[in-house]
Design a protein around this motif. Structure first.
Motif, PDB file in Angstrom:
ATOM      1  N   ILE A  70     104.595 -43.561 -13.446  1.00 16.62           N
ATOM      2  CA  ILE A  70     105.502 -44.654 -13.090  1.00 16.62           C
ATOM      3  C   ILE A  70     106.052 -44.445 -11.681  1.00 16.62           C
ATOM      4  CG2 ILE A  70     107.720 -45.709 -13.658  1.00 16.62           C
ATOM      5  CD1 ILE A  70     106.966 -45.156 -16.645  1.00 16.62           C
ATOM      6  N   VAL A  71     106.438 -43.212 -11.357  1.00 18.64           N
ATOM      7  CA  VAL A  71     106.934 -42.919 -10.004  1.00 18.64           C
ATOM      8  C   VAL A  71     105.852 -43.215  -8.970  1.00 18.64           C
ATOM      9  CG1 VAL A  71     107.700 -41.075  -8.462  1.00 18.64           C
ATOM     10  CG2 VAL A  71     108.647 -41.228 -10.766  1.00 18.64           C
ATOM     11  N   ALA A  72     104.618 -42.812  -9.253  1.00 14.71           N
ATOM     12  CA  ALA A  72     103.504 -43.073  -8.321  1.00 14.71           C
ATOM     13  C   ALA A  72     103.285 -44.569  -8.149  1.00 14.71           C
ATOM     14  CB  ALA A  72     102.229 -42.401  -8.821  1.00 14.71           C
ATOM     15  N   LYS A  73     103.397 -45.317  -9.239  1.00 20.31           N
ATOM     16  CA  LYS A  73     103.223 -46.769  -9.167  1.00 20.31           C
ATOM     17  C   LYS A  73     104.319 -47.398  -8.316  1.00 20.31           C
ATOM     18  CE  LYS A  73     102.459 -50.748 -12.138  1.00 20.31           C
ATOM     19  NZ  LYS A  73     102.301 -51.215 -13.517  1.00 20.31           N
ATOM     20  N   VAL A  74     105.571 -46.959  -8.507  1.00 20.61           N
ATOM     21  CA  VAL A  74     106.693 -47.462  -7.699  1.00 20.61           C
ATOM     22  C   VAL A  74     106.459 -47.122  -6.228  1.00 20.61           C
ATOM     23  CG1 VAL A  74     109.155 -47.123  -7.225  1.00 20.61           C
ATOM     24  CG2 VAL A  74     108.364 -47.457  -9.572  1.00 20.61           C
ATOM     25  N   PHE A  75     105.985 -45.908  -5.962  1.00 22.78           N
ATOM     26  CA  PHE A  75     105.725 -45.496  -4.578  1.00 22.78           C
ATOM     27  C   PHE A  75     104.659 -46.378  -3.947  1.00 22.78           C
ATOM     28  CE2 PHE A  75     103.936 -43.107  -1.124  1.00 22.78           C
ATOM     29  CZ  PHE A  75     105.056 -42.555  -0.511  1.00 22.78           C
ATOM     30  N   ARG A  76     103.551 -46.612  -4.673  1.00 27.10           N
ATOM     31  CA  ARG A  76     102.470 -47.452  -4.125  1.00 27.10           C
ATOM     32  C   ARG A  76     102.964 -48.861  -3.824  1.00 27.10           C
ATOM     33  NH1 ARG A  76      99.195 -45.273  -8.389  1.00 27.10           N
ATOM     34  NH2 ARG A  76      99.429 -47.278  -9.424  1.00 27.10           N
ATOM     35  N   GLU A  77     103.823 -49.406  -4.691  1.00 32.40           N
ATOM     36  CA  GLU A  77     104.349 -50.755  -4.469  1.00 32.40           C
ATOM     37  C   GLU A  77     105.340 -50.790  -3.312  1.00 32.40           C
ATOM     38  OE1 GLU A  77     105.887 -51.782  -8.307  1.00 32.40           O
ATOM     39  OE2 GLU A  77     103.887 -52.152  -9.139  1.00 32.40           O
ATOM     40  N   ALA A  78     106.150 -49.732  -3.166  1.00 31.31           N
ATOM     41  CA  ALA A  78     107.137 -49.686  -2.092  1.00 31.31           C
ATOM     42  C   ALA A  78     106.487 -49.457  -0.730  1.00 31.31           C
ATOM     43  CB  ALA A  78     108.166 -48.587  -2.368  1.00 31.31           C
ATOM     44  N   PRO A 101     102.844 -49.974   0.473  1.00 35.57           N
ATOM     45  CA  PRO A 101     101.433 -50.330   0.282  1.00 35.57           C
ATOM     46  C   PRO A 101     100.500 -49.830   1.390  1.00 35.57           C
ATOM     47  CG  PRO A 101     102.715 -52.260   0.882  1.00 35.57           C
ATOM     48  CD  PRO A 101     103.695 -51.148   0.671  1.00 35.57           C
ATOM     49  N   GLU A 102     101.026 -49.556   2.558  1.00 33.40           N
ATOM     50  CA  GLU A 102     100.192 -49.107   3.681  1.00 33.40           C
ATOM     51  C   GLU A 102     100.311 -47.606   3.939  1.00 33.40           C
ATOM     52  OE1 GLU A 102      98.060 -51.182   5.235  1.00 33.40           O
ATOM     53  OE2 GLU A 102      98.714 -52.709   3.821  1.00 33.40           O
ATOM     54  N   TYR A 103     100.852 -46.849   3.022  1.00 37.67           N
ATOM     55  CA  TYR A 103     101.052 -45.409   3.227  1.00 37.67           C
ATOM     56  C   TYR A 103      99.695 -44.729   3.425  1.00 37.67           C
ATOM     57  CZ  TYR A 103     103.424 -40.952   2.917  1.00 37.67           C
ATOM     58  OH  TYR A 103     103.945 -39.718   3.205  1.00 37.67           O
ATOM     59  N   PRO A 104      99.592 -43.766   4.374  1.00 31.81           N
ATOM     60  CA  PRO A 104      98.286 -43.199   4.707  1.00 31.81           C
ATOM     61  C   PRO A 104      97.726 -42.161   3.716  1.00 31.81           C
ATOM     62  CG  PRO A 104      99.967 -42.269   6.119  1.00 31.81           C
ATOM     63  CD  PRO A 104     100.635 -43.341   5.317  1.00 31.81           C
ATOM     64  N   ALA A 141      95.682 -42.495  -2.580  1.00 33.20           N
ATOM     65  CA  ALA A 141      96.709 -42.786  -3.582  1.00 33.20           C
ATOM     66  C   ALA A 141      97.496 -41.504  -3.829  1.00 33.20           C
ATOM     67  CB  ALA A 141      96.067 -43.282  -4.865  1.00 33.20           C
ATOM     68  N   PRO A 142      98.690 -41.630  -4.420  1.00 36.81           N
ATOM     69  CA  PRO A 142      99.420 -40.419  -4.791  1.00 36.81           C
ATOM     70  C   PRO A 142      98.613 -39.593  -5.793  1.00 36.81           C
ATOM     71  CG  PRO A 142     100.839 -42.339  -4.998  1.00 36.81           C
ATOM     72  CD  PRO A 142      99.452 -42.839  -4.754  1.00 36.81           C
ATOM     73  N   VAL A 143      98.806 -38.284  -5.743  1.00 38.28           N
ATOM     74  CA  VAL A 143      98.162 -37.378  -6.689  1.00 38.28           C
ATOM     75  C   VAL A 143      99.238 -36.767  -7.564  1.00 38.28           C
ATOM     76  CG1 VAL A 143      96.859 -35.225  -6.919  1.00 38.28           C
ATOM     77  CG2 VAL A 143      96.195 -36.903  -5.205  1.00 38.28           C
ATOM     78  N   LEU A 144      99.045 -36.840  -8.869  1.00 37.79           N
ATOM     79  CA  LEU A 144      99.991 -36.272  -9.821  1.00 37.79           C
ATOM     80  C   LEU A 144      99.560 -34.837 -10.082  1.00 37.79           C
ATOM     81  CD1 LEU A 144     100.184 -39.292 -12.266  1.00 37.79           C
ATOM     82  CD2 LEU A 144     101.375 -38.932 -10.101  1.00 37.79           C
ATOM     83  N   ILE A 145     100.418 -33.899  -9.707  1.00 34.82           N
ATOM     84  CA  ILE A 145     100.091 -32.489  -9.805  1.00 34.82           C
ATOM     85  C   ILE A 145     100.742 -31.902 -11.043  1.00 34.82           C
ATOM     86  CG2 ILE A 145     100.216 -30.236  -8.704  1.00 34.82           C
ATOM     87  CD1 ILE A 145     100.188 -31.666  -6.018  1.00 34.82           C
ATOM     88  N   ASN A 146      99.924 -31.373 -11.928  1.00 32.17           N
ATOM     89  CA  ASN A 146     100.421 -30.666 -13.103  1.00 32.17           C
ATOM     90  C   ASN A 146     100.738 -29.250 -12.636  1.00 32.17           C
ATOM     91  OD1 ASN A 146     100.888 -29.412 -15.518  1.00 32.17           O
ATOM     92  ND2 ASN A 146      99.054 -30.170 -16.503  1.00 32.17           N
ATOM     93  N   ASN A 147     102.007 -28.972 -12.477  1.00 26.68           N
ATOM     94  CA  ASN A 147     102.447 -27.696 -11.910  1.00 26.68           C
ATOM     95  C   ASN A 147     102.539 -26.650 -12.982  1.00 26.68           C
ATOM     96  OD1 ASN A 147     103.312 -25.996  -9.868  1.00 26.68           O
ATOM     97  ND2 ASN A 147     105.427 -26.612 -10.084  1.00 26.68           N
TER      98      ASN A 147
END
Length: 162
Positions: A136-144, A146-149, A156-162
C-alpha cells in the motif's frame, strides 16, 4: 545411375521445402511459450528463488517487486522493521543520502538511507510491518510521484523483506 542421382536430388529439394503451415505452427508454438512464461513470471514464486535481484510478484492484484535482503543503517545498526519500501539503490552512500533528502522534502519524513551487502546503498522511503502494508505504501508512493526515476531499480519501488 544419373537418373537415380537426379531423382534423389529432386526428392531432397521437395522433401525439405518449408511450408506456410510449418511456419505458422512454429510461430504459434513460440507465442504460446512466451505467454506461458509471462504468466509464470506474474505468479507468486514457490520453491527456490533467485537471490540476484527483485522478484516480480502479484499481491492482492498489484504487481510489486520483492527482494530479500538484510539492510543496516549507515552506522551499521540493525533495522528493526520487517519490510522496507526502497525507491533507489546507489553505489555511494552520499547519493543515497541526497535521495533521502529529496524524499524528506517530498513528504516522506521517515525516509532514510540503508546499507546492504556488496557496497550497495538503498534510499528507503518508508517501513512497514507486513507485505500488504508495504504494498500500500509503494502504491501511494507511485501515485504521489508518477515520474520518480527509481535509480538502480526496475522502474518501481522494491519491497525489501528485511
Amino acid at each position: 545411375m544419373i537418373c537415380i542421382s537426379a531423382a534423389m536430388v529432386a526428392l531432397m529439394f521437395v522433401g525439405c521445402k518449408p511450408t506456410e503451415n510449418n511456419y505458422k505452427a512454429a510461430y504459434d508454438a513460440a507465442v504460446s511459450k512466451r505467454q506461458e512464461v509471462a504468466k509464470e513470471q506474474m505468479r507468486p514464486a514457490s520453491g527456490l528463488m533467485s537471490d540476484d535481484g527483485p522478484q516480480l510478484r502479484v499481491v492482492d492484484g498489484d504487481s510489486v517487486y520483492v527482494l530479500r535482503e538484510r539492510l543496516r543503517t549507515l552506522d551499521g545498526e540493525r533495522i528493526s522493521a520487517r519490510w522496507l519500501v526502497a525507491v533507489g539503490v546507489y553505489k555511494m552512500d552520499t547519493n543515497a543520502k541526497a535521495s533521502v533528502g529529496a524524499l524528506h522534502a517530498g513528504g516522506f519524513p521517515e525516509a532514510f538511507a540503508a546499507r546492504a551487502t556488496g557496497g550497495r546503498h538503498f534510499a528507503v522511503a518508508a517501513t512497514a510491518s507486513s507485505l500488504d502494508s508495504a504494498r500500500i505504501v509503494a502504491k501511494v508512493f507511485r501515485e504521489a510521484f508518477p515520474e520518480y526515476p527509481y535509480v538502480g531499480l526496475p522502474g518501481a519501488p522494491v519491497l525489501i523483506n528485511n
